[in-house]
Design a protein around this motif. Structure first.
Motif, PDB file in Angstrom:
ATOM      1  N   GLN A 111       0.833  -1.208   0.000  1.00 18.61           N
ATOM      2  CA  GLN A 111       0.000   0.000   0.000  1.00 18.61           C
ATOM      3  C   GLN A 111       0.865   1.255   0.000  1.00 18.61           C
ATOM      4  OE1 GLN A 111      -2.186  -1.026   3.506  1.00 18.61           O
ATOM      5  NE2 GLN A 111      -3.861  -1.985   2.369  1.00 18.61           N
ATOM      6  N   LEU A 112       1.949   1.229   0.769  1.00 17.83           N
ATOM      7  CA  LEU A 112       2.859   2.376   0.802  1.00 17.83           C
ATOM      8  C   LEU A 112       3.545   2.557  -0.544  1.00 17.83           C
ATOM      9  CD1 LEU A 112       4.577   2.127   4.302  1.00 17.83           C
ATOM     10  CD2 LEU A 112       2.820   3.746   3.560  1.00 17.83           C
ATOM     11  N   GLU A 113       3.909   1.435  -1.179  1.00 16.08           N
ATOM     12  CA  GLU A 113       4.562   1.533  -2.484  1.00 16.08           C
ATOM     13  C   GLU A 113       3.609   2.124  -3.521  1.00 16.08           C
ATOM     14  OE1 GLU A 113       7.834  -0.910  -4.854  1.00 16.08           O
ATOM     15  OE2 GLU A 113       5.971  -2.044  -4.597  1.00 16.08           O
ATOM     16  N   ALA A 114       2.347   1.710  -3.468  1.00 12.83           N
ATOM     17  CA  ALA A 114       1.343   2.242  -4.387  1.00 12.83           C
ATOM     18  C   ALA A 114       1.166   3.744  -4.156  1.00 12.83           C
ATOM     19  CB  ALA A 114       0.012   1.512  -4.202  1.00 12.83           C
ATOM     20  N   ALA A 115       1.153   4.151  -2.885  1.00 12.68           N
ATOM     21  CA  ALA A 115       1.005   5.571  -2.541  1.00 12.68           C
ATOM     22  C   ALA A 115       2.219   6.364  -3.014  1.00 12.68           C
ATOM     23  CB  ALA A 115       0.826   5.725  -1.032  1.00 12.68           C
ATOM     24  N   LYS A 116       3.397   5.743  -2.870  1.00 13.36           N
ATOM     25  CA  LYS A 116       4.640   6.389  -3.321  1.00 13.36           C
ATOM     26  C   LYS A 116       4.605   6.571  -4.838  1.00 13.36           C
ATOM     27  CE  LYS A 116       9.576   5.307  -3.655  1.00 13.36           C
ATOM     28  NZ  LYS A 116      10.574   4.260  -3.339  1.00 13.36           N
ATOM     29  N   ASN A 117       4.201   5.512  -5.544  1.00 12.00           N
ATOM     30  CA  ASN A 117       4.117   5.575  -7.008  1.00 12.00           C
ATOM     31  C   ASN A 117       3.064   6.579  -7.469  1.00 12.00           C
ATOM     32  OD1 ASN A 117       6.094   3.633  -7.095  1.00 12.00           O
ATOM     33  ND2 ASN A 117       4.706   1.931  -7.474  1.00 12.00           N
ATOM     34  N   GLY A 118       2.036   6.755  -6.622  1.00  8.65           N
ATOM     35  CA  GLY A 118       0.974   7.708  -6.944  1.00  8.65           C
ATOM     36  C   GLY A 118       1.330   9.132  -6.550  1.00  8.65           C
ATOM     37  N   GLY A 119       2.510   9.299  -5.973  1.00 11.47           N
ATOM     38  CA  GLY A 119       2.976  10.628  -5.625  1.00 11.47           C
ATOM     39  C   GLY A 119       2.391  11.202  -4.350  1.00 11.47           C
ATOM     40  N   VAL A 120       1.733  10.366  -3.525  1.00 11.73           N
ATOM     41  CA  VAL A 120       1.140  10.890  -2.295  1.00 11.73           C
ATOM     42  C   VAL A 120       1.888  10.424  -1.036  1.00 11.73           C
ATOM     43  CG1 VAL A 120      -1.186  11.208  -3.223  1.00 11.73           C
ATOM     44  CG2 VAL A 120      -0.559   9.001  -2.228  1.00 11.73           C
ATOM     45  N   PHE A 121       3.018   9.770  -1.230  1.00 18.87           N
ATOM     46  CA  PHE A 121       3.805   9.327  -0.074  1.00 18.87           C
ATOM     47  C   PHE A 121       5.285   9.491  -0.369  1.00 18.87           C
ATOM     48  CE2 PHE A 121       5.947   5.786   2.302  1.00 18.87           C
ATOM     49  CZ  PHE A 121       5.785   6.336   3.568  1.00 18.87           C
ATOM     50  N   LEU A 122       5.940  10.246   0.497  1.00 22.64           N
ATOM     51  CA  LEU A 122       7.384  10.452   0.372  1.00 22.64           C
ATOM     52  C   LEU A 122       8.048   9.340   1.181  1.00 22.64           C
ATOM     53  CD1 LEU A 122       9.128  12.681  -0.932  1.00 22.64           C
ATOM     54  CD2 LEU A 122       9.255  13.742   1.330  1.00 22.64           C
ATOM     55  N   ASP A 123       8.644   8.386   0.507  1.00 18.37           N
ATOM     56  CA  ASP A 123       9.178   7.202   1.194  1.00 18.37           C
ATOM     57  C   ASP A 123      10.568   7.484   1.750  1.00 18.37           C
ATOM     58  OD1 ASP A 123       9.321   4.626   2.120  1.00 18.37           O
ATOM     59  OD2 ASP A 123      10.027   3.807   0.222  1.00 18.37           O
ATOM     60  N   ASP A 124      10.624   8.293   2.799  1.00 18.97           N
ATOM     61  CA  ASP A 124      11.940   8.719   3.292  1.00 18.97           C
ATOM     62  C   ASP A 124      12.153   8.469   4.783  1.00 18.97           C
ATOM     63  OD1 ASP A 124      10.158  10.509   4.292  1.00 18.97           O
ATOM     64  OD2 ASP A 124      11.270  12.308   3.734  1.00 18.97           O
ATOM     65  N   GLN A 125      11.290   7.625   5.370  1.00 23.47           N
ATOM     66  CA  GLN A 125      11.452   7.351   6.797  1.00 23.47           C
ATOM     67  C   GLN A 125      10.909   5.978   7.137  1.00 23.47           C
ATOM     68  OE1 GLN A 125       9.016  10.598   8.216  1.00 23.47           O
ATOM     69  NE2 GLN A 125       7.269   9.235   8.486  1.00 23.47           N
TER      70      GLN A 125
END
Length: 141
Positions: free
Chosen positions: A102-116
């Motif tokens: 789910q986080l990866e999908a959000a990251k790919n959708g530009g709504v999650f900055l995967d930095d923590q």
């Protein structure tokens, strides 16, 4: 850097919890281990619920909470059955893997900055040397 990825961390956790569930089923994990893993899981669940970037992730956080409630129920039954507890941990691991997706999908959708990474509490339990082969078996399923 890559070491601060919540997506990678969630996937690593899912593998760890699956391995831990297998260890519990075999009788290779203590109640103390279970307690520390549980604290780690609750911390992860709470923080995941807080940062949930999408409706799917919010549902994922709720599903994880539900899986943890079932885990506690299995642990607290009068006749502690390690196979049941191990199975509940396997379910928890699956939900944690889903959270990573789910986080990866959000990251790919530009709504999650995967930095923590998510969840500050870390248990001392680490999978033993047989972990890699066990992981390979899990992935084959």
């Amino acid at each position: 850097g890559a070491g601060q990825s919540a997506v990678a961390d969630a996937r690593e956790r899912a593998d760890k919890y699956a391995a831990f569930g297998a260890a519990v089923s075999r009788g290779d994990a203590s109640k103390e281990d279970l307690s520390s893993i549980y604290k780690e899981l609750v911390d992860f669940q709470k923080q995941y619920a807080e940062i949930a970037p999408t409706r799917e992730a919010t549902r994922g956080a709720a599903a994880l909470k539900e899986a943890l409630v079932k885990l506690v129920a299995a642990v607290n039954r009068g006749d502690y059955d390690r196979l049941t507890v191990g199975a509940r941990l396997a379910e928890v691991a699956e939900v944690v893997a889903l959270c990573g997706d789910q986080l990866e999908a959000a990251k790919n959708g530009g709504v999650f900055l995967d930095d923590q990474k998510i969840g500050a509490v870390r248990s001392d339990w680490v999978p033993g040397p047989g972990y890699e082969s066990l992981r390979a078996d899990l992935l084959v399923k």
